[in-house]
Design an enzyme around this catalytic site. Structure first.
Site, short mmCIF file in Angstrom:
data_model
loop_
_atom_site.label_atom_id
_atom_site.label_comp_id
_atom_site.label_asym_id
_atom_site.label_seq_id
_atom_site.Cartn_x
_atom_site.Cartn_y
_atom_site.Cartn_z
N THR A 196 -0.31 -15.06 22.81
CA THR A 196 -0.74 -13.70 22.83
C THR A 196 0.44 -13.05 23.49
O THR A 196 0.57 -11.79 23.39
CB THR A 196 -1.99 -13.56 23.85
OG1 THR A 196 -1.75 -14.09 25.17
CG2 THR A 196 -3.14 -14.48 23.08
N LEU A 242 -1.53 -8.25 22.85
CA LEU A 242 -2.95 -7.97 22.45
C LEU A 242 -3.55 -9.23 22.36
O LEU A 242 -3.64 -10.04 21.09
CB LEU A 242 -2.72 -7.46 21.02
CG LEU A 242 -2.47 -5.98 20.86
CD1 LEU A 242 -2.98 -5.24 19.50
CD2 LEU A 242 -3.65 -5.28 21.97
N HIS A 243 -3.91 -9.74 23.83
CA HIS A 243 -4.59 -11.33 23.85
C HIS A 243 -5.81 -11.22 22.79
O HIS A 243 -5.85 -12.27 22.04
CB HIS A 243 -5.15 -11.17 25.25
CG HIS A 243 -4.09 -11.20 26.37
ND1 HIS A 243 -3.07 -11.87 26.57
CD2 HIS A 243 -3.96 -10.02 27.13
CE1 HIS A 243 -2.32 -11.38 27.48
NE2 HIS A 243 -2.84 -10.38 28.08
N ASP A 244 -6.83 -10.61 23.04
CA ASP A 244 -8.02 -10.83 22.19
C ASP A 244 -8.10 -10.69 20.71
O ASP A 244 -8.93 -11.40 20.15
CB ASP A 244 -9.34 -10.13 22.85
CG ASP A 244 -9.52 -10.40 24.55
OD1 ASP A 244 -10.03 -9.83 25.22
OD2 ASP A 244 -8.99 -11.66 25.02
#
Ligand code: RIB
Ligand code: CA
Length: 313
Positions: A196, A242-244
């Site tokens: 991420t 933008l991890h998720d």
């Protein structure tokens, strides 16, 4: 191929919001059964409010949004207003939700859906602390063998931690829940910080969101403009990670990611390394592999997909 039937378990959070929007924009690949909210980035009353704000932003007010656990299984809640702001969704000025919360508890919804659909049908997509998922597994152990897979954002190996030197936030907040999930025997795909932190909203990528000239595109640009401060200051990153949305993108195009099927265990004893994902990336133990741990991403392909899909809303 039929769309994946999924439940998104989430603690919005600007990056959670983008992950939810990507899911809502992708009905060919994703049949969103419902959204279950958990305390994490901000307390539960705000995460369950923010999830509804995001659904209304996308014009999808028929999505069922449930409130779940308001604290971790065995520790005090740690939140992340320093990253996400007081509301958890700082950046755009979005109206309070009109749509109500769905009746019933998130944990019961997870159990009911897994018992309703045939084994191997429902995928769980946790984007926050794993409290709701682990609580459901403890309350109804029979559902574990019915889960198709878990695709989660959490942990880190080469990147270390983002809330302590060794732990990533989602795992750190509820390490006992994470331990239950990683020992559950359910197939797990992990999107760690190693991946991420390569999904950065650079200026040109943020400009592409804004250039959509839609309420969604502008809101996402404003969310990531706000959300990037923490990582820019700490890591000198080129933009917000933008991890998720990596979780949602995996369901749409898994070829965007590469990783290894390895053993991952969770530190739950030492306060020094509490919540560390001890990832046996180099296979130096004889511990059985239990997770597909991602190590790389086609970042341009990811942002092309994300921007194209957000344009649909
Ligand atoms: O460490 C990043 C994770 O913690 C993301 O899911 C973010 O939304 C926060 O929940
Ligand atoms: Ca999250």
């Amino acid at each position: 191929m039929p769309p994946h039937k999924i439940i998104i378990d989430t603690d919005p959070g600007q990056d959670d919001a983008v992950a939810i929007l990507l899911a809502l924009a992708s009905p060919e690949e994703i049949d969103l059964l419902g959204i279950t909210c958990v305390a994490g980035n901000v307390p539960l009353d705000l995460t369950s409010k923010n999830a509804r704000i995001v659904c209304e932003l996308a014009g999808k007010t028929n999505v069922k949004v449930f409130a779940g656990c308001d604290r971790p299984m065995g520790r005090d809640l740690v939140t992340a207003e320093h990253v996400h702001g007081k509301t958890g969704l700082d950046g755009p000025n979005l109206p309070d939700p009109v749509m109500p919360l769905a009746q019933g508890d998130a944990v019961d919804f997870i159990i009911e859906q897994l018992r309703e659909f045939a084994p191997g049908t429902v995928t769980l997509c946790p984007l926050g602390p794993l409290t709701n998922i682990a609580t459901a597994f403890e309350k109804a152990p029979d559902i574990k063998k019915r889960v198709a897979k878990i695709v989660l954002m959490g942990g880190g190996y080469f990147e270390g931690g983002n809330i302590t030197p060794t732990a990533e936030f989602n795992i750190y907040v509820d390490p006992h829940a994470a331990d239950i999930v990683f020992k559950s025997g359910v197939p797990i795909v992990v999107m760690p910080l190693d991946v991420t932190h390569k999904a950065l909203v650079t200026k040109s990528r943020n400009d592409a969101f804004r250039a959509l000239q839609t309420s969604v595109g502008i809101a996402v640009a404003e969310m990531t403009d706000f959300f990037e401060r923490f990582d820019k200051e700490k890591y000198g990153s080129e933009g917000a990670p933008l991890h998720d949305p990596c979780v949602t993108a995996y369901l749409i195009n898994p070829d965007l990611f590469t990783g290894r099927h390895i053993n991952v265990e969770i530190e739950t004893q030492s306060e020094l390394t509490m919540g560390m994902t001890v990832a046996d990336w180099w296979g130096v133990t004889d511990r059985a592999p239990n997770a597909t741990f991602m190590g790389d991403i086609d970042a341009d392909g990811f942002f092309d997909l994300l921007t194209d899909r957000l344009a649909r809303l």
